[in-house]
Design a protein around this motif. Structure first.
Motif, PDB file in Angstrom:
ATOM      1  N   LYS A  89       4.877   5.161   3.686  1.00 56.01           N
ATOM      2  CA  LYS A  89       3.543   5.036   4.287  1.00 56.01           C
ATOM      3  C   LYS A  89       2.513   5.260   3.190  1.00 56.01           C
ATOM      4  O   LYS A  89       2.809   5.807   2.138  1.00 56.01           O
ATOM      5  CB  LYS A  89       3.355   6.069   5.403  1.00 56.01           C
ATOM      6  N   THR A  90       1.273   4.892   3.455  1.00 56.16           N
ATOM      7  CA  THR A  90       0.223   5.020   2.461  1.00 56.16           C
ATOM      8  C   THR A  90       0.114   6.443   1.929  1.00 56.16           C
ATOM      9  O   THR A  90      -0.084   6.664   0.750  1.00 56.16           O
ATOM     10  CB  THR A  90      -1.135   4.600   3.057  1.00 56.16           C
ATOM     11  N   ASN A  91       0.276   7.413   2.803  1.00 59.52           N
ATOM     12  CA  ASN A  91       0.124   8.810   2.399  1.00 59.52           C
ATOM     13  C   ASN A  91       1.462   9.492   2.118  1.00 59.52           C
ATOM     14  O   ASN A  91       1.549  10.711   2.120  1.00 59.52           O
ATOM     15  CB  ASN A  91      -0.649   9.574   3.468  1.00 59.52           C
ATOM     16  N   SER A  92       2.513   8.727   1.864  1.00 61.42           N
ATOM     17  CA  SER A  92       3.831   9.306   1.605  1.00 61.42           C
ATOM     18  C   SER A  92       3.815  10.143   0.334  1.00 61.42           C
ATOM     19  O   SER A  92       3.304   9.717  -0.690  1.00 61.42           O
ATOM     20  CB  SER A  92       4.882   8.210   1.466  1.00 61.42           C
ATOM     21  N   SER A  93       4.410  11.305   0.428  1.00 67.18           N
ATOM     22  CA  SER A  93       4.533  12.161  -0.747  1.00 67.18           C
ATOM     23  C   SER A  93       5.794  11.781  -1.515  1.00 67.18           C
ATOM     24  O   SER A  93       6.676  11.085  -0.996  1.00 67.18           O
ATOM     25  CB  SER A  93       4.617  13.621  -0.320  1.00 67.18           C
ATOM     26  N   MET A  94       5.879  12.263  -2.729  1.00 63.46           N
ATOM     27  CA  MET A  94       7.090  12.038  -3.519  1.00 63.46           C
ATOM     28  C   MET A  94       8.291  12.662  -2.827  1.00 63.46           C
ATOM     29  O   MET A  94       9.382  12.091  -2.829  1.00 63.46           O
ATOM     30  CB  MET A  94       6.918  12.602  -4.922  1.00 63.46           C
ATOM     31  N   GLU A  95       8.098  13.834  -2.252  1.00 65.56           N
ATOM     32  CA  GLU A  95       9.202  14.495  -1.547  1.00 65.56           C
ATOM     33  C   GLU A  95       9.662  13.677  -0.350  1.00 65.56           C
ATOM     34  O   GLU A  95      10.863  13.550  -0.102  1.00 65.56           O
ATOM     35  CB  GLU A  95       8.798  15.900  -1.122  1.00 65.56           C
ATOM     36  N   ASP A  96       8.721  13.113   0.397  1.00 65.96           N
ATOM     37  CA  ASP A  96       9.082  12.246   1.521  1.00 65.96           C
ATOM     38  C   ASP A  96       9.921  11.067   1.035  1.00 65.96           C
ATOM     39  O   ASP A  96      10.920  10.700   1.650  1.00 65.96           O
ATOM     40  CB  ASP A  96       7.840  11.697   2.225  1.00 65.96           C
ATOM     41  N   MET A  97       9.504  10.473  -0.068  1.00 64.91           N
ATOM     42  CA  MET A  97      10.212   9.303  -0.567  1.00 64.91           C
ATOM     43  C   MET A  97      11.556   9.669  -1.200  1.00 64.91           C
ATOM     44  O   MET A  97      12.490   8.873  -1.174  1.00 64.91           O
ATOM     45  CB  MET A  97       9.334   8.522  -1.548  1.00 64.91           C
ATOM     46  N   ALA A  98      11.664  10.887  -1.725  1.00 62.26           N
ATOM     47  CA  ALA A  98      12.970  11.363  -2.198  1.00 62.26           C
ATOM     48  C   ALA A  98      13.914  11.527  -1.000  1.00 62.26           C
ATOM     49  O   ALA A  98      15.091  11.162  -1.073  1.00 62.26           O
ATOM     50  CB  ALA A  98      12.817  12.679  -2.957  1.00 62.26           C
ATOM     51  N   ARG A  99      13.393  12.050   0.106  1.00 60.82           N
ATOM     52  CA  ARG A  99      14.199  12.175   1.329  1.00 60.82           C
ATOM     53  C   ARG A  99      14.627  10.792   1.820  1.00 60.82           C
ATOM     54  O   ARG A  99      15.768  10.589   2.224  1.00 60.82           O
ATOM     55  CB  ARG A  99      13.411  12.891   2.423  1.00 60.82           C
ATOM     56  N   LEU A 100      13.708   9.837   1.776  1.00 58.20           N
ATOM     57  CA  LEU A 100      14.010   8.466   2.170  1.00 58.20           C
ATOM     58  C   LEU A 100      15.148   7.911   1.319  1.00 58.20           C
ATOM     59  O   LEU A 100      16.119   7.347   1.841  1.00 58.20           O
ATOM     60  CB  LEU A 100      12.765   7.586   2.015  1.00 58.20           C
ATOM     61  N   HIS A 101      15.031   8.065   0.014  1.00 53.53           N
ATOM     62  CA  HIS A 101      16.053   7.554  -0.895  1.00 53.53           C
ATOM     63  C   HIS A 101      17.411   8.186  -0.586  1.00 53.53           C
ATOM     64  O   HIS A 101      18.430   7.500  -0.565  1.00 53.53           O
ATOM     65  CB  HIS A 101      15.659   7.838  -2.350  1.00 53.53           C
ATOM     66  N   ASN A 102      17.411   9.445  -0.317  1.00 53.55           N
ATOM     67  CA  ASN A 102      18.647  10.183  -0.092  1.00 53.55           C
ATOM     68  C   ASN A 102      19.278   9.923   1.269  1.00 53.55           C
ATOM     69  O   ASN A 102      20.492   9.876   1.401  1.00 53.55           O
ATOM     70  CB  ASN A 102      18.375  11.687  -0.263  1.00 53.55           C
ATOM     71  N   SER A 103      18.447   9.711   2.275  1.00 53.65           N
ATOM     72  CA  SER A 103      18.971   9.717   3.638  1.00 53.65           C
ATOM     73  C   SER A 103      18.648   8.483   4.470  1.00 53.65           C
ATOM     74  O   SER A 103      19.106   8.359   5.595  1.00 53.65           O
ATOM     75  CB  SER A 103      18.446  10.971   4.338  1.00 53.65           C
ATOM     76  N   VAL A 130       0.823  -1.202   0.000  1.00 49.33           N
ATOM     77  CA  VAL A 130       0.000   0.000   0.000  1.00 49.33           C
ATOM     78  C   VAL A 130       0.858   1.255   0.000  1.00 49.33           C
ATOM     79  O   VAL A 130       0.352   2.350   0.149  1.00 49.33           O
ATOM     80  CB  VAL A 130      -0.937   0.029   1.229  1.00 49.33           C
ATOM     81  N   VAL A 131       2.118   1.094  -0.155  1.00 50.13           N
ATOM     82  CA  VAL A 131       3.027   2.205  -0.004  1.00 50.13           C
ATOM     83  C   VAL A 131       3.776   2.441  -1.278  1.00 50.13           C
ATOM     84  O   VAL A 131       4.434   1.544  -1.771  1.00 50.13           O
ATOM     85  CB  VAL A 131       4.039   1.904   1.101  1.00 50.13           C
ATOM     86  N   PRO A 132       3.831   3.596  -1.756  1.00 47.99           N
ATOM     87  CA  PRO A 132       2.790   4.599  -1.589  1.00 47.99           C
ATOM     88  C   PRO A 132       1.645   4.322  -2.554  1.00 47.99           C
ATOM     89  O   PRO A 132       1.785   3.536  -3.465  1.00 47.99           O
ATOM     90  CB  PRO A 132       3.504   5.895  -1.930  1.00 47.99           C
ATOM     91  N   SER A 133       0.559   5.010  -2.370  1.00 44.93           N
ATOM     92  CA  SER A 133      -0.614   4.783  -3.218  1.00 44.93           C
ATOM     93  C   SER A 133      -0.628   5.812  -4.346  1.00 44.93           C
ATOM     94  O   SER A 133      -1.417   6.736  -4.356  1.00 44.93           O
ATOM     95  CB  SER A 133      -1.892   4.861  -2.393  1.00 44.93           C
ATOM     96  N   TRP A 134       0.284   5.642  -5.295  1.00 43.88           N
ATOM     97  CA  TRP A 134       0.413   6.547  -6.431  1.00 43.88           C
ATOM     98  C   TRP A 134      -0.052   5.851  -7.700  1.00 43.88           C
ATOM     99  O   TRP A 134      -0.035   4.632  -7.806  1.00 43.88           O
ATOM    100  CB  TRP A 134       1.873   6.950  -6.644  1.00 43.88           C
ATOM    101  N   SER A 135      -0.382   6.674  -8.688  1.00 42.39           N
ATOM    102  CA  SER A 135      -0.699   6.125 -10.008  1.00 42.39           C
ATOM    103  C   SER A 135       0.600   5.633 -10.658  1.00 42.39           C
ATOM    104  O   SER A 135       1.706   5.965 -10.201  1.00 42.39           O
ATOM    105  CB  SER A 135      -1.324   7.208 -10.887  1.00 42.39           C
ATOM    106  N   GLU A 136       0.453   4.878 -11.708  1.00 41.10           N
ATOM    107  CA  GLU A 136       1.636   4.391 -12.431  1.00 41.10           C
ATOM    108  C   GLU A 136       2.427   5.558 -13.012  1.00 41.10           C
ATOM    109  O   GLU A 136       3.658   5.547 -13.010  1.00 41.10           O
ATOM    110  CB  GLU A 136       1.199   3.429 -13.544  1.00 41.10           C
ATOM    111  N   LYS A 137       1.729   6.603 -13.468  1.00 42.45           N
ATOM    112  CA  LYS A 137       2.412   7.796 -13.983  1.00 42.45           C
ATOM    113  C   LYS A 137       3.212   8.473 -12.879  1.00 42.45           C
ATOM    114  O   LYS A 137       4.358   8.873 -13.080  1.00 42.45           O
ATOM    115  CB  LYS A 137       1.415   8.778 -14.595  1.00 42.45           C
ATOM    116  N   ASP A 138       2.614   8.613 -11.699  1.00 36.06           N
ATOM    117  CA  ASP A 138       3.325   9.226 -10.572  1.00 36.06           C
ATOM    118  C   ASP A 138       4.567   8.414 -10.215  1.00 36.06           C
ATOM    119  O   ASP A 138       5.635   8.976  -9.960  1.00 36.06           O
ATOM    120  CB  ASP A 138       2.421   9.352  -9.348  1.00 36.06           C
TER     121      ASP A 138
END
Length: 173
Positions: free
Chosen positions: A133-147, A43-51
């Motif tokens: 998380k289900t409501n993770s934003s792209m920015e949150d996940m970019a931070r995750l990837h980086n740090s 369920v993480v994250p709940s983005w479209s395929e385009k997103d």
């Protein structure tokens, strides 16, 4: 009876649920059922395929956008980060633990991240699914990837990275 030796990286609650329901009695059935459950629980994250594709493209541009061949073959951080997404070994191991279909955590599998763009995308996506998380934003996940998974404790250290990520995402969209 469920063997705890089967896929030790799976959450214990999943094993307990399956055992309780009586759905598993051998390794073959367990692996099939667990694969279905993992996909269903992703369920993480709940983005479209385009997103998802935009996220991965922007991330790659931040990591190796100036490199030839979309960053394939790129090595950074004094040899510790490889490929289009600059994946470290520990990051890779976390992704594989979450999604065992990626292979094993041995060096030859990790080295695929250096020269295989599609495989690297799968590794990044598994890592994002593991810690997001289900409501993770792209920015949150970019931070995750980086740090890493504890990025919230050092959010200010990822501000510059997220600024670059936003710029690349805007270029894509």
């Amino acid at each position: 009876m469920v063997s705890t030796q089967i896929n030790p990286g799976l959450p214990n609650f999943v094993k307990l649920i399956l055992k309780f329901l009586g759905w598993i009695d051998d390794k073959e059935n367990m692996n099939t059922i667990l694969t279905v459950i993992i996909v269903a629980l992703s369920v993480v994250p709940s983005w479209s395929e385009k997103d998802k594709n935009d996220f991965l493209a922007a991330l790659r541009l931040v990591e190796t956008g100036g490199e030839p061949n979309n960053g394939v073959g790129a090595v950074g951080d004094n040899g510790k980060a490889i490929g289009p997404y600059q994946i470290w070994k520990a990051y890779y191991q976390d992704a594989v633990e979450y999604d065992p279909t990626l292979g094993d955590d041995q060096d030859e599998s990790y080295e695929r991240c250096l020269n295989d763009l599609e495989y690297s995308r799968k590794v990044v996506w598994a890592y994002v699914r593991r810690y997001g998380k289900t409501n993770s934003s792209m920015e949150d996940m970019a931070r995750l990837h980086n740090s890493g998974p504890n990025w919230k404790k050092k959010i200010e250290k990822t501000d510059g990275y997220v600024k670059k990520f936003r710029e690349k995402l805007a270029e894509i969209r």
